[in-house]
Design an enzyme around this catalytic site. Structure first.
Site, PDB file in Angstrom:
ATOM      1  N   TYR A   1      53.492 -10.562  71.105  1.00 29.13           N
ATOM      2  CA  TYR A   1      51.382 -11.115  70.066  1.00 29.13           C
ATOM      3  C   TYR A   1      51.254 -12.206  71.151  1.00 29.13           C
ATOM      4  CZ  TYR A   1      47.683 -11.223  66.946  1.00 29.13           C
ATOM      5  OH  TYR A   1      46.863 -10.624  66.809  1.00 29.13           O
TER       6      TYR A   1
ATOM      7  N   PHE B   1      21.727  -7.504  84.695  1.00 28.53           N
ATOM      8  CA  PHE B   1      22.284  -5.816  84.302  1.00 28.53           C
ATOM      9  C   PHE B   1      21.965  -5.238  82.858  1.00 28.53           C
ATOM     10  CE2 PHE B   1      25.982  -4.434  83.688  1.00 28.53           C
ATOM     11  CZ  PHE B   1      26.675  -2.994  83.978  1.00 28.53           C
ATOM     12  N   THR B   2      22.081  -4.092  82.245  1.00 24.20           N
ATOM     13  CA  THR B   2      22.222  -3.455  81.072  1.00 24.20           C
ATOM     14  C   THR B   2      22.941  -4.227  80.608  1.00 24.20           C
ATOM     15  OG1 THR B   2      24.435  -2.129  82.230  1.00 24.20           O
ATOM     16  CG2 THR B   2      22.114  -1.514  81.814  1.00 24.20           C
TER      17      THR B   2
ATOM     18  N   ASP C   1      28.368 -13.957  86.921  1.00 21.96           N
ATOM     19  CA  ASP C   1      28.700 -12.751  86.804  1.00 21.96           C
ATOM     20  C   ASP C   1      30.232 -11.668  87.673  1.00 21.96           C
ATOM     21  OD1 ASP C   1      29.387  -9.961  86.854  1.00 21.96           O
ATOM     22  OD2 ASP C   1      28.239  -9.236  85.530  1.00 21.96           O
TER      23      ASP C   1
ATOM     24  N   LYS D   1      36.068  -3.165  88.342  1.00 18.02           N
ATOM     25  CA  LYS D   1      35.787  -3.421  89.146  1.00 18.02           C
ATOM     26  C   LYS D   1      36.229  -4.275  90.965  1.00 18.02           C
ATOM     27  CE  LYS D   1      32.621  -2.784  86.781  1.00 18.02           C
ATOM     28  NZ  LYS D   1      31.851  -3.074  85.007  1.00 18.02           N
TER      29      LYS D   1
ATOM     30  N   ARG E   1      20.264   5.559  87.684  1.00 18.19           N
ATOM     31  CA  ARG E   1      20.129   3.439  87.613  1.00 18.19           C
ATOM     32  C   ARG E   1      18.180   3.204  87.714  1.00 18.19           C
ATOM     33  NH1 ARG E   1      25.185   0.606  85.126  1.00 18.19           N
ATOM     34  NH2 ARG E   1      23.877   1.762  83.959  1.00 18.19           N
TER      35      ARG E   1
ATOM     36  N   PHE F   1      21.133   5.219  78.438  1.00 20.70           N
ATOM     37  CA  PHE F   1      21.522   5.947  79.457  1.00 20.70           C
ATOM     38  C   PHE F   1      22.750   6.541  79.182  1.00 20.70           C
ATOM     39  CE2 PHE F   1      24.858   2.896  80.965  1.00 20.70           C
ATOM     40  CZ  PHE F   1      23.561   1.382  80.030  1.00 20.70           C
TER      41      PHE F   1
HETATM   42  N1  F0G Z   1      28.880  -6.897  84.999  1.00 17.95           N
HETATM   43  C1  F0G Z   1      28.233  -6.151  85.622  1.00 17.95           C
HETATM   44  C2  F0G Z   1      27.699  -6.576  86.803  1.00 17.95           C
HETATM   45  C3  F0G Z   1      29.049  -5.047  85.670  1.00 17.95           C
HETATM   46  O1  F0G Z   1      29.117  -4.280  86.833  1.00 17.95           O
HETATM   47  C4  F0G Z   1      29.633  -4.510  84.591  1.00 17.95           C
HETATM   48  C5  F0G Z   1      29.496  -3.360  84.420  1.00 17.95           C
HETATM   49  C6  F0G Z   1      29.476  -5.455  83.731  1.00 17.95           C
HETATM   50  C7  F0G Z   1      29.009  -6.579  83.684  1.00 17.95           C
HETATM   51  C8  F0G Z   1      30.591  -5.027  82.360  1.00 17.95           C
HETATM   52  O2  F0G Z   1      31.551  -4.707  82.278  1.00 17.95           O
HETATM   53  O3  F0G Z   1      32.087  -2.087  81.893  1.00 17.95           O
HETATM   54  O4  F0G Z   1      33.457  -4.290  81.986  1.00 17.95           O
HETATM   55  O5  F0G Z   1      32.245  -3.921  79.915  1.00 17.95           O
HETATM   56  N2  F0G Z   1      29.800  -2.287  85.127  1.00 17.95           N
HETATM   57  C9  F0G Z   1      29.912  -1.169  84.859  1.00 17.95           C
HETATM   58  C10 F0G Z   1      29.411  -0.552  86.222  1.00 17.95           C
HETATM   59  C11 F0G Z   1      30.149  -0.120  83.909  1.00 17.95           C
HETATM   60  O6  F0G Z   1      29.668   1.305  86.287  1.00 17.95           O
HETATM   61  O7  F0G Z   1      28.517  -0.434  86.837  1.00 17.95           O
HETATM   62  P1  F0G Z   1      32.382  -3.734  81.504  1.00 17.95           P
END
Ligand code: F0G
Length: 487
Positions: free
Chosen positions: A102, A154-155, A245, A288, A412, A478
């Site tokens: 843990y 970014f979303t 990021d 990624k 997108r 989305f």
């Molecule tokens: N920042 C970037 C540039 C991303 O592409 C993503 C995730 C995140 C933050 C968030 O990270 O998914 O680990 O919580 N991108 C995915 C995509 C979902 O399909 O581009 P996460």
């Protein structure tokens, strides 16, 4: 004659220069030297082939949203490069070394050391994935009314900024919003835009600048070291942090090596460290670049921010030495990070993306240029010019490609962009379909199938009609929105 494929090969020639110097003064006789994967296949996962009738039914059940398809109904899955990488034998071996204590797992200390060595950040807080780190960081640094400038949204990143009471402001160069502009560093910050914001709001209302490497929503476009240095100088003057990021930092480093003066002979590992050194901290989705199926972290140089993050991670993720991850996940991540900055790995990774992009260009399919690092972004506004943005051309195109071949891609565009705090839709300039390439997963033959399918849809583009949205979730719509075809 206008030959778009030729332009792409000029780019490819630059690409080759990085690792296969051909001693030849006469360009007529340049022999192409192809990249090939620096690995071989040890295990395979069988794919299900589907019929057009099967796909039609599956798409209807999914409300014409590729996110709602069952993976079993997909042949080649290009929905995302997130968490979809094939791990190496070393990473799998690392999974067996998981220390599932843990507190104080040895895998945490390994990961911490790798993050310090490879990226250079001092303090590490693991999180279950990228948005876990974004949540914690936004809660710590943003006060209601704050402004967070960034090189395109970014979303999840923007949503966490907004939930913390902040407002995102786009400061990416204008070229990034033009799919056909060939600027080599479309991820660059427009410093004049940033200075204007500082003047308007004052530096004390800007807690940090949010800088992505390999800007996802712009098509996987890199930021240059030169621009980062200028940004560093400006933010230093005003005492503003730069938060990175770093989800696709190694892919960004690849483009710096290929395109930026003075970096041709530097390794990706060296360039990655230099990028990180120009920022104060980072959020990472390790799903990624770092070649794992789950994981992420927050890494900072500032003790105060670290201390608060270490307190907060316990509330939202788990103890500060595991942050929602199993010990084995942290071990796989530590090994994946080291593999991600290997030059041969990255050349093959981006090489495969460029291979697919060139094929698309040869078929006349309009894509974002230059070809980005993690996928091909098809310009849906140009592909389906007869469908207005409020009828979701990118969503429509993603559905049509799935119908044609079982290849799953992602919207997108206007659906991903969502709504502003006042309820109005964002109408982004870029209306794209992302063909995201998982790392080390598909072969060149798969790339051929993808390009041919897209070309077939392009041939019958004039017959394609748009969609209407019939269900809209409140956050990140989305993922779960549903659509019906327009009559
Ligand atoms: N920042 C970037 C540039 C991303 O592409 C993503 C995730 C995140 C933050 C968030 O990270 O998914 O680990 O919580 N991108 C995915 C995509 C979902 O399909 O581009 P996460």
């Amino acid at each position: 004659m206008n030959c778009p494929g030729l332009q792409a090969r000029v780019q490819d020639k630059n690409f080759n220069r990085g690792f296969s110097p051909i001693n030849n003064n006469n360009m007529k006789h340049v022999i192409k030297r192809s990249w090939a994967e620096p690995y071989k296949i040890k295990m395979v996962e069988l794919l299900k082939m589907t019929s057009p009738q099967h796909r039609k039914k599956a798409l209807q059940q999914a409300g014409f949203n590729t996110f709602l398809l069952r993976s079993e109904d997909v042949y080649i899955d290009l929905l995302t490069d997130s968490g979809t990488s094939a791990m190496s034998d070393r990473q799998w071996a690392g999974m067996m070394l998981g220390d599932e204590a843990y507190a104080g797992s040895r895998n945490f200390y390994h990961l911490e050391k790798v993050v310090q060595d490879v990226y250079g950040y001092k303090y590490l807080v693991p999180t279950h994935q990228g948005r876990g780190a974004e949540n914690i960081l936004s809660k710590i640094l943003i006060k209601p009314g704050d402004i967070i400038p960034g090189n395109m949204y970014f979303t999840t990143t923007r949503l966490h900024q907004e939930l913390a009471g902040g407002k995102f402001e786009d400061i990416i160069i204008d070229e990034a919003h033009d799919p056909e502009n060939e600027h080599p560093f479309k991820g660059n910050v427009d410093l004049a835009k940033l200075e204007k914001l500082i003047k308007k709001y004052g530096a004390n209302r800007i807690p940090y600048i949010s800088i992505a490497t390999s800007v996802n929503m712009a098509g996987g476009q890199p930021i240059s070291i030169k621009n980062l240095k200028e940004l560093r100088a400006l933010t230093k003057k005003h005492g503003i942090r730069v938060i990175h990021d770093m989800t696709r930092v190694a892919e960004n480093a690849h483009f710096i090596q290929q395109r930026e003066k003075g970096y041709q002979n530097k390794s990706i590992k060296t360039i990655v460290k230099e990028i990180c050194s120009l920022t104060d901290g980072a959020t990472m989705s390790a799903k990624k670049d770092a070649l794992v199926n789950i994981g992420g972290f927050l890494a900072v140089n500032d003790w105060d921010v670290f201390e608060e993050a270490r307190n907060m991670v316990v509330v939202y993720e788990g103890l500060h030495t595991y942050g929602g991850l199993a010990g084995r996940d942290m071990e796989a991540m530590a090994i994946g990070i080291m593999e991600s900055v290997d030059d041969d790995h990255m050349h093959a990774r981006v090489g495969q993306v460029i291979y697919l992009g060139e094929k698309m260009i040869d078929y006349g399919v309009p894509i974002v240029r230059p070809i980005g690092g993690h996928g091909i972004f098809v310009d849906a506004k140009k592909f389906l010019p007869h469908i207005p943005q409020y009828e979701f051309p990118a969503q429509t195109l993603a559905a049509e490609v799935y119908l044609d071949s079982g290849v799953r891609t992602m919207e997108r565009g206007v659906v991903s962009a969502g709504r502003k705090a006042n309820g109005e839709n964002y109408y982004p300039k870029l209306e794209l379909v992302r063909f995201t390439i998982p790392r080390r997963v598909y072969t060149q033959a798969h790339m051929d199938v993808i390009a041919e399918s897209t070309a077939r849809v392009y041939e019958r583009r004039n017959k394609i009609r748009g969609l209407k949205m019939v269900y809209e979730p409140k956050y990140l719509r989305f993922f779960q929105a549903r659509f019906e075809p327009l009559k």
